[in-house]
Design an enzyme around this catalytic site. Structure first.
Site, PDB file in Angstrom:
ATOM      1  N   HIS A 131       0.782  -0.927   0.123  1.00  0.00           N
ATOM      2  CA  HIS A 131       0.289   0.418   0.484  1.00  0.00           C
ATOM      3  C   HIS A 131       0.464   1.143  -0.016  1.00  0.00           C
ATOM      4  O   HIS A 131       1.978   1.666   0.375  1.00  0.00           O
ATOM      5  CB  HIS A 131      -1.138   0.593   1.264  1.00  0.00           C
ATOM      6  CG  HIS A 131      -2.164   0.849   1.735  1.00  0.00           C
ATOM      7  ND1 HIS A 131      -1.786   2.359   1.763  1.00  0.00           N
ATOM      8  CD2 HIS A 131      -3.363   0.765   0.835  1.00  0.00           C
ATOM      9  CE1 HIS A 131      -2.859   3.100   1.298  1.00  0.00           C
ATOM     10  NE2 HIS A 131      -3.817   2.211   1.000  1.00  0.00           N
ATOM     11  N   GLU A 181      -3.902   2.344  -6.743  1.00  0.00           N
ATOM     12  CA  GLU A 181      -4.615   3.095  -6.181  1.00  0.00           C
ATOM     13  C   GLU A 181      -3.184   4.399  -6.380  1.00  0.00           C
ATOM     14  O   GLU A 181      -2.255   5.078  -6.423  1.00  0.00           O
ATOM     15  CB  GLU A 181      -4.374   3.020  -4.668  1.00  0.00           C
ATOM     16  CG  GLU A 181      -3.269   2.379  -4.829  1.00  0.00           C
ATOM     17  CD  GLU A 181      -2.652   2.410  -2.968  1.00  0.00           C
ATOM     18  OE1 GLU A 181      -3.278   2.564  -2.013  1.00  0.00           O
ATOM     19  OE2 GLU A 181      -1.427   1.767  -2.886  1.00  0.00           O
TER      20      GLU A 181
END
Length: 251
Positions: free
Chosen positions: A99, A169
């Site tokens: 992430h 993302e």
């Protein structure tokens, strides 16, 4: 969304949630039947809640439980870290690796993300590998180059549709309320799909590619309708059952 790939709505609670938050998770379980025809559901709470949430899903409930990170090693002198084996033992079925907040806050490189994905497989977990560009990289026109590099180095050989999920993302969209246009998302997800097909052949054609970055009920349907968007990695909106389920209904 690619029709033959069942979408996944994955909630990343990040560093949010205390024991009282179980009420929201229970509300998700209660409402999941309304969306099971549309998408699979996964919630990744903080590690302190993982086992308790997993216990609530016993008996085949329609929401799976995952984790937000793992260490590459199975055990050892790594104070404060949690191995993929520990996560699996606690009831996780998947784990997020790479992430952007881990990459930025902890300096995780693509090589480290690669190792963590392999660790997830070692423990029988699905690896959700995150990639994405910063605002500075986007402004410099480097988005596709950055994504190519991240995907090349972060995804291990042996990646398959049943053991790996890619989450795109855009870093500049996370928690900002900003989202790329549907056209931008389509271009980038198509680019990712082609890279996956070139490297992993048929498996690459079947891998889920999630979109993450300020996904909310008001924009979910538009984003989920984009070609090669096979679900979403949801941050803040996954903390409330009503919002999380509304996003799933957009599939």
């Amino acid at each position: 969304m690619t029709d033959r790939i069942r979408p996944l709505i994955a909630g990343n609670w990040k560093m949010n949630g205390l024991k009282a938050s179980a009420a929201e998770f229970e509300a998700m379980l209660a409402g999941a039947a309304e969306v099971t025809g549309k998408a699979d559901l996964l919630v990744c709470p903080p590690a302190t809640l993982l086992a308790a949430f997993a216990e609530k899903t016993r008996g085949g409930k329609a929401v799976a439980v995952g984790a937000q990170d793992c260490h590459a090693k199975a055990s050892g002198a790594h104070t404060g870290d949690i191995s993929a084996e520990m996560l699996a033992d606690a009831g996780a079925s998947a784990v997020i690796v790479g992430h952007s907040e881990r990459r930025a806050d902890h300096g995780e490189s693509d090589v480290v993300v690669h190792q963590k994905a392999e660790a997830a497989w070692r423990a029988g977990l699905v690896a959700i590998v995150c990639v994405g560009e910063t605002q500075q990289q986007r402004d410099a026109g480097l988005t596709l180059e950055i994504l190519r590099g991240q995907l090349t180095l972060s995804l291990p050989e042996g990646s398959r549709a049943d053991n790996l999920i890619v989450a795109y993302e855009p870093v500049w969209a996370i928690g900002t309320g900003l989202t790329p246009t549907a056209g931008d998302v389509e271009q980038i997800h198509s680019f990712i799909r082609q890279l996956l097909i070139v490297r992993f052949k048929e498996q690459g054609a079947r891998m889920r590619i999630l979109y993450g970055g300020s996904v909310k009920p008001s924009n979910a349907a538009e984003l989920m309708a984009v070609a090669n968007v096979n679900g979403a990695l949801v941050g803040g909106a996954s903390l409330k059952a009503a919002d999380f389920l509304a996003i799933a209904k957009g599939c």
